[in-house]
Design an enzyme around this catalytic site. Structure first.
Site, mmCIF file in Angstrom:
data_model
loop_
_atom_site.group_PDB
_atom_site.id
_atom_site.type_symbol
_atom_site.label_atom_id
_atom_site.label_comp_id
_atom_site.label_asym_id
_atom_site.label_seq_id
_atom_site.Cartn_x
_atom_site.Cartn_y
_atom_site.Cartn_z
ATOM 1 N N SER A 180 67.606 40.140 49.670
ATOM 2 C CA SER A 180 66.540 40.472 50.616
ATOM 3 C C SER A 180 65.665 39.413 51.292
ATOM 4 O O SER A 180 65.663 38.169 50.962
ATOM 5 C CB SER A 180 65.381 41.301 49.801
ATOM 6 O OG SER A 180 64.117 41.383 50.417
ATOM 7 N N SER A 181 65.111 39.728 52.496
ATOM 8 C CA SER A 181 64.429 38.752 53.302
ATOM 9 C C SER A 181 63.426 38.314 52.394
ATOM 10 O O SER A 181 63.140 37.248 52.689
ATOM 11 C CB SER A 181 64.159 39.386 54.907
ATOM 12 O OG SER A 181 65.192 39.743 55.213
ATOM 13 N N ASN A 225 65.826 37.646 60.471
ATOM 14 C CA ASN A 225 66.002 36.725 59.382
ATOM 15 C C ASN A 225 67.068 37.179 58.556
ATOM 16 O O ASN A 225 66.903 37.470 57.222
ATOM 17 C CB ASN A 225 64.319 37.099 58.399
ATOM 18 C CG ASN A 225 64.314 35.893 57.306
ATOM 19 O OD1 ASN A 225 64.206 36.155 56.207
ATOM 20 N ND2 ASN A 225 64.323 34.759 57.756
ATOM 21 N N HIS A 256 72.916 41.168 55.305
ATOM 22 C CA HIS A 256 73.084 41.698 56.625
ATOM 23 C C HIS A 256 74.461 41.493 57.054
ATOM 24 O O HIS A 256 74.889 42.279 57.804
ATOM 25 C CB HIS A 256 71.813 41.049 57.362
ATOM 26 C CG HIS A 256 70.374 41.231 57.338
ATOM 27 N ND1 HIS A 256 69.688 40.431 56.973
ATOM 28 C CD2 HIS A 256 69.780 42.190 57.520
ATOM 29 C CE1 HIS A 256 68.547 40.876 56.658
ATOM 30 N NE2 HIS A 256 68.501 42.110 57.075
ATOM 31 N N ASP A 276 72.863 37.081 53.648
ATOM 32 C CA ASP A 276 74.533 37.527 53.654
ATOM 33 C C ASP A 276 74.341 38.927 53.487
ATOM 34 O O ASP A 276 75.738 39.589 53.850
ATOM 35 C CB ASP A 276 75.188 36.870 52.477
ATOM 36 C CG ASP A 276 75.394 35.558 52.669
ATOM 37 O OD1 ASP A 276 75.293 35.158 53.822
ATOM 38 O OD2 ASP A 276 75.744 34.717 51.855
ATOM 39 N N GLN A 295 56.201 50.236 60.850
ATOM 40 C CA GLN A 295 56.635 50.503 59.263
ATOM 41 C C GLN A 295 55.731 49.639 58.401
ATOM 42 O O GLN A 295 56.201 49.602 57.332
ATOM 43 C CB GLN A 295 58.069 50.528 59.424
ATOM 44 C CG GLN A 295 58.627 49.072 59.397
ATOM 45 C CD GLN A 295 60.333 49.036 59.439
ATOM 46 O OE1 GLN A 295 60.965 49.484 60.339
ATOM 47 N NE2 GLN A 295 60.919 48.729 58.357
HETATM 48 O O1 PAF Z 1 65.959 48.030 56.722
HETATM 49 C C1 PAF Z 1 65.110 47.362 57.814
HETATM 50 O O2 PAF Z 1 65.416 45.976 58.221
HETATM 51 C C2 PAF Z 1 64.535 48.136 58.528
HETATM 52 O O3 PAF Z 1 63.819 49.020 57.979
HETATM 53 C C3 PAF Z 1 65.077 48.890 59.814
HETATM 54 C C4 PAF Z 1 66.080 50.101 59.237
HETATM 55 C C5 PAF Z 1 65.596 47.875 60.726
HETATM 56 C C6 PAF Z 1 64.161 49.630 60.705
HETATM 57 O O4 PAF Z 1 63.228 48.850 61.255
#
Ligand code: PAF
EC number: 6.3.2.1
Length: 281
Positions: free
Chosen positions: A183-184, A28, A33, A31, A57
């Protein structure tokens, strides 16, 4: 750009490469990322992005099932930037014995405070998947966003504690024009909430300005909570910490970080701002 859908495909591809930089993501892509990818490309021509929504997580009541999955658009954006390969494994490939039996990486002292207090087990899930990704991809360099500052420090400590041969690089937070950190999860906000949510960054900036003349941490934290509440947030925490280990801020520490987490409606947003302590020797 190669799309590597399994560990076996990744391993085969990796054998033919020399240096590799890794940008781990959960997809997802926005900008923020893409900026991580550009940062990686400045240092290394051969960049792998991983896209894996890591179940370990997410807490039981979190948004694992509804987390946006946009693989096709993500791959197009990564290809346009010049990424060499995307690694997008299946859950059963990453956790073949199931989540319950998976060996876990715990980073003590930093994982159960702040976001870790509200999201038990979250940073164990992050440290475990990042350690696995490092072992799978074997990068020389890995880039993470400073927006997730606690995550970045957990990963740095994990890398150091396990003597992993990877340089962990933090890239500055990318912001919308109103200051809201990219942020997503911003995708969950209405247009009006996005506008309201810009108060998070403004409150951090105001606290940073005040910190230079007034290191009364508890007082500044109380004002921060009040300002966020007045702006329509339900704050989780607003805390000033020593930047390296995220312990309670001390007057003589060379660098602090102001961290905040707050709900705008149902969406939990986080942000932070680092502050050099000009009066420390
Ligand atoms: O920041 C993220 O998107 C996630 O926590 C990561 C570092 C890809 C681990 O799943």
């Amino acid at each position: 750009m190669r799309i590597l859908k399994s560990l076996a495909e990744l391993r085969k591809w990796r054998q033919q490469q020399s240096e590799v930089a890794l940008v781990p993501t959960m997809g997802n892509l926005h900008d923020g990322h893409l900026h991580l990818v550009k940062t990686a490309l400045e240092r290394c021509d051969n960049v792998v992005a991983s896209i894996f929504v890591n179940p370990m997580q997410f807490g039981a009541n979190e948004d694992l099932d509804s987390y946006p999955r946009t693989l096709e658009a993500d791959c197009q954006a990564l290809d346009a930037l010049g990424v060499s390969a995307v690694f997008t494994p299946q859950v059963r490939d990453v956790y073949p014995r199931g989540l319950d039996k998976q060996t876990r990486i715990e980073v003590p002292g930093i994982s159960d405070i702040l976001c870790g207090a509200s999201r038990p087990g979250h940073f164990t899930g992050v440290a475990t998947i990042v350690c696995k990704l490092f072992n799978m991809v074997q990068p020389q360099l890995a880039v993470f966003g400073e927006k997730d500052y606690q995550q970045l420090q957990v990963i740095r400590l994990m890398t150091q504690d396990l003597s992993l041969p990877v340089e962990v690089l933090g890239a500055p937070t990318q912001r919308e024009t109103n200051g809201l950190a990219m942020s997503s999860r911003n995708g969950y906000l209405s247009v009006e909430q996005k506008q309201q949510a810009s108060a998070l960054y403004r409150t951090l900036q105001k606290t940073k300005a005040e910190l230079s003349s007034n290191a009364h941490f508890a007082e500044l934290e109380r004002s921060g909570i009040k300002e966020l509440t007045d702006a329509g947030f339900v704050p989780d925490y607003f805390s000033i910490r020593n930047a390296a280990d995220l312990q309670e801020a001390t007057a003589d520490n060379p660098e602090w970080v102001i961290l905040a987490a707050a709900f705008m409606g149902k969406t939990r947003l986080i942000d932070n701002l680092r502050v050099i302590n000009t009066s420390s020797k």
